[in-house]
Design a protein around this motif. Structure first.
Motif, PDB file in Angstrom:
ATOM      1  N   GLY A  69       0.884  -1.020  -0.019  1.00  0.00           N
ATOM      2  CA  GLY A  69      -0.045   0.038  -0.007  1.00  0.00           C
ATOM      3  C   GLY A  69       0.760   1.329   0.134  1.00  0.00           C
ATOM      4  O   GLY A  69       1.985   1.398  -0.041  1.00  0.00           O
ATOM      5  N   ARG A  70       0.078   2.286   0.156  1.00  0.00           N
ATOM      6  CA  ARG A  70       0.674   3.742   0.307  1.00  0.00           C
ATOM      7  C   ARG A  70       0.706   4.095   1.568  1.00  0.00           C
ATOM      8  O   ARG A  70      -0.358   4.284   2.241  1.00  0.00           O
ATOM      9  CB  ARG A  70       0.088   4.580  -0.934  1.00  0.00           C
ATOM     10  N   PHE A  71       1.801   4.474   2.148  1.00  0.00           N
ATOM     11  CA  PHE A  71       1.684   5.197   3.516  1.00  0.00           C
ATOM     12  C   PHE A  71       1.113   6.539   3.365  1.00  0.00           C
ATOM     13  O   PHE A  71       1.773   7.376   2.437  1.00  0.00           O
ATOM     14  CB  PHE A  71       3.101   5.163   4.074  1.00  0.00           C
ATOM     15  N   ILE A  72       0.214   6.792   4.255  1.00  0.00           N
ATOM     16  CA  ILE A  72      -0.495   8.035   4.369  1.00  0.00           C
ATOM     17  C   ILE A  72       0.303   8.946   5.122  1.00  0.00           C
ATOM     18  O   ILE A  72       0.539  10.237   5.077  1.00  0.00           O
ATOM     19  CB  ILE A  72      -2.034   7.992   4.411  1.00  0.00           C
ATOM     20  N   GLY A  73       0.453   8.726   6.197  1.00  0.00           N
ATOM     21  CA  GLY A  73       0.919   9.459   7.437  1.00  0.00           C
ATOM     22  C   GLY A  73       0.826   8.657   8.882  1.00  0.00           C
ATOM     23  O   GLY A  73       0.172   7.710   8.843  1.00  0.00           O
ATOM     24  N   CYS A  88      -1.018   6.511  15.667  1.00  0.00           N
ATOM     25  CA  CYS A  88      -1.247   5.352  14.441  1.00  0.00           C
ATOM     26  C   CYS A  88      -0.641   5.718  13.126  1.00  0.00           C
ATOM     27  O   CYS A  88      -0.393   6.871  13.110  1.00  0.00           O
ATOM     28  CB  CYS A  88      -2.735   5.538  14.277  1.00  0.00           C
ATOM     29  N   ASP A  89      -0.634   4.697  12.396  1.00  0.00           N
ATOM     30  CA  ASP A  89       0.060   4.715  10.885  1.00  0.00           C
ATOM     31  C   ASP A  89      -1.093   4.516  10.109  1.00  0.00           C
ATOM     32  O   ASP A  89      -2.075   3.555  10.338  1.00  0.00           O
ATOM     33  CB  ASP A  89       1.112   3.661  10.679  1.00  0.00           C
ATOM     34  N   ALA A  90      -1.364   5.321   9.129  1.00  0.00           N
ATOM     35  CA  ALA A  90      -2.377   5.211   8.184  1.00  0.00           C
ATOM     36  C   ALA A  90      -1.927   4.797   6.968  1.00  0.00           C
ATOM     37  O   ALA A  90      -0.864   5.424   6.327  1.00  0.00           O
ATOM     38  CB  ALA A  90      -3.138   6.303   8.133  1.00  0.00           C
ATOM     39  N   TYR A  91      -2.728   3.929   6.328  1.00  0.00           N
ATOM     40  CA  TYR A  91      -2.179   3.466   4.726  1.00  0.00           C
ATOM     41  C   TYR A  91      -3.423   3.383   3.875  1.00  0.00           C
ATOM     42  O   TYR A  91      -4.364   3.174   4.539  1.00  0.00           O
ATOM     43  CB  TYR A  91      -1.590   2.088   4.582  1.00  0.00           C
ATOM     44  N   SER A  92      -3.114   3.470   2.588  1.00  0.00           N
ATOM     45  CA  SER A  92      -4.335   3.149   1.622  1.00  0.00           C
ATOM     46  C   SER A  92      -3.692   1.776   0.599  1.00  0.00           C
ATOM     47  O   SER A  92      -2.605   1.630   0.588  1.00  0.00           O
ATOM     48  CB  SER A  92      -4.685   4.353   0.611  1.00  0.00           C
ATOM     49  N   PHE A  93      -4.670   1.100   0.430  1.00  0.00           N
ATOM     50  CA  PHE A  93      -4.297  -0.123  -0.273  1.00  0.00           C
ATOM     51  C   PHE A  93      -5.385  -0.711  -0.893  1.00  0.00           C
ATOM     52  O   PHE A  93      -6.470  -0.222  -0.963  1.00  0.00           O
ATOM     53  CB  PHE A  93      -3.553  -1.307   0.463  1.00  0.00           C
ATOM     54  N   TYR A 111      -8.542   1.993   3.388  1.00  0.00           N
ATOM     55  CA  TYR A 111      -7.834   2.710   4.431  1.00  0.00           C
ATOM     56  C   TYR A 111      -8.044   2.035   5.648  1.00  0.00           C
ATOM     57  O   TYR A 111      -8.936   1.619   5.937  1.00  0.00           O
ATOM     58  CB  TYR A 111      -8.501   3.950   4.654  1.00  0.00           C
ATOM     59  N   ILE A 112      -6.429   1.760   6.035  1.00  0.00           N
ATOM     60  CA  ILE A 112      -6.577   1.183   7.336  1.00  0.00           C
ATOM     61  C   ILE A 112      -5.723   2.002   8.351  1.00  0.00           C
ATOM     62  O   ILE A 112      -4.606   2.911   7.766  1.00  0.00           O
ATOM     63  CB  ILE A 112      -5.923  -0.070   7.134  1.00  0.00           C
ATOM     64  N   LYS A 113      -5.935   2.394   9.363  1.00  0.00           N
ATOM     65  CA  LYS A 113      -5.238   3.034  10.449  1.00  0.00           C
ATOM     66  C   LYS A 113      -5.135   2.089  11.662  1.00  0.00           C
ATOM     67  O   LYS A 113      -5.891   1.484  12.333  1.00  0.00           O
ATOM     68  CB  LYS A 113      -6.079   4.424  10.889  1.00  0.00           C
ATOM     69  N   PHE A 114      -3.757   2.002  12.247  1.00  0.00           N
ATOM     70  CA  PHE A 114      -3.348   1.000  13.271  1.00  0.00           C
ATOM     71  C   PHE A 114      -2.384   1.270  14.117  1.00  0.00           C
ATOM     72  O   PHE A 114      -1.792   2.412  13.705  1.00  0.00           O
ATOM     73  CB  PHE A 114      -3.157  -0.428  12.866  1.00  0.00           C
ATOM     74  N   CYS A 115      -2.145   0.523  15.221  1.00  0.00           N
ATOM     75  CA  CYS A 115      -0.913   0.966  16.050  1.00  0.00           C
ATOM     76  C   CYS A 115      -0.591  -0.263  16.700  1.00  0.00           C
ATOM     77  O   CYS A 115      -1.446  -1.177  16.847  1.00  0.00           O
ATOM     78  CB  CYS A 115      -1.166   2.052  17.255  1.00  0.00           C
ATOM     79  N   ILE A 116       0.496  -0.358  17.092  1.00  0.00           N
ATOM     80  CA  ILE A 116       0.917  -1.433  18.303  1.00  0.00           C
ATOM     81  C   ILE A 116       0.681  -1.242  19.425  1.00  0.00           C
ATOM     82  O   ILE A 116       0.941  -0.012  19.914  1.00  0.00           O
ATOM     83  CB  ILE A 116       2.303  -1.772  17.911  1.00  0.00           C
TER      84      ILE A 116
END
Length: 134
Positions: A69-73, A88-93, A111-116
């Motif tokens: 995917g593409r890292f959004i920010g 969080c890190d956000a990606y589109s894929f 779109y997904i946004k997640f964290c550890i």
């Protein structure tokens, strides 16, 4: 009282600010197989149900997003009104998903946004959805 549920805590401002220098969780691919998945917002729960995803599907979505995917920010996200926050890190894929309105599977952007999480053994999913109209 403010609670930060992500393992990344640096630079917290109590606002939904962007975090420079991401992605924060560059090690998520090494960790994800041994992690649990937790969907942590009500909207994400609704979206995951609409996409008909289970925990394994969400793991696969994180993997696909990070690999292809593409890292959004990166950004600070308020999880709920009780001052619970996560970095969080956000990606589109792209992936094939069931689109109820079309009554078929289609290749679509997600779109997904997640964290550890704090303990390092859980990936917290804040959002997972198709593009939203604004």
């Amino acid at each position: 009282m403010v609670v930060i549920v992500s393992s990344h805590k640096e630079g917290f401002t109590r606002r939904p600010d962007k975090i420079t220098g991401g992605p924060i969780y560059s090690d998520v691919l090494e960790r994800i197989e041994n992690c649990s998945i937790s969907v942590v917002t009500e909207q994400c729960r609704k979206d995951v149900r609409a996409l008909q995803k289970d925990e394994n599907d969400i793991k696969e979505s994180v993997i696909r997003a990070v690999r292809f995917g593409r890292f959004i920010g990166s950004e600070w996200c308020q999880i709920n009104r009780n001052e619970v926050w996560a970095a969080c890190d956000a990606y589109s894929f792209y992936e094939t998903a069931w689109i109820e309105a079309a009554h078929k599977e289609m290749e679509c952007e997600l779109y997904i946004k997640f964290c550890i999480g704090v303990t390092g053994n859980m990936v917290l999913t804040v959002s997972l959805h198709t593009p939203r109209q604004r």
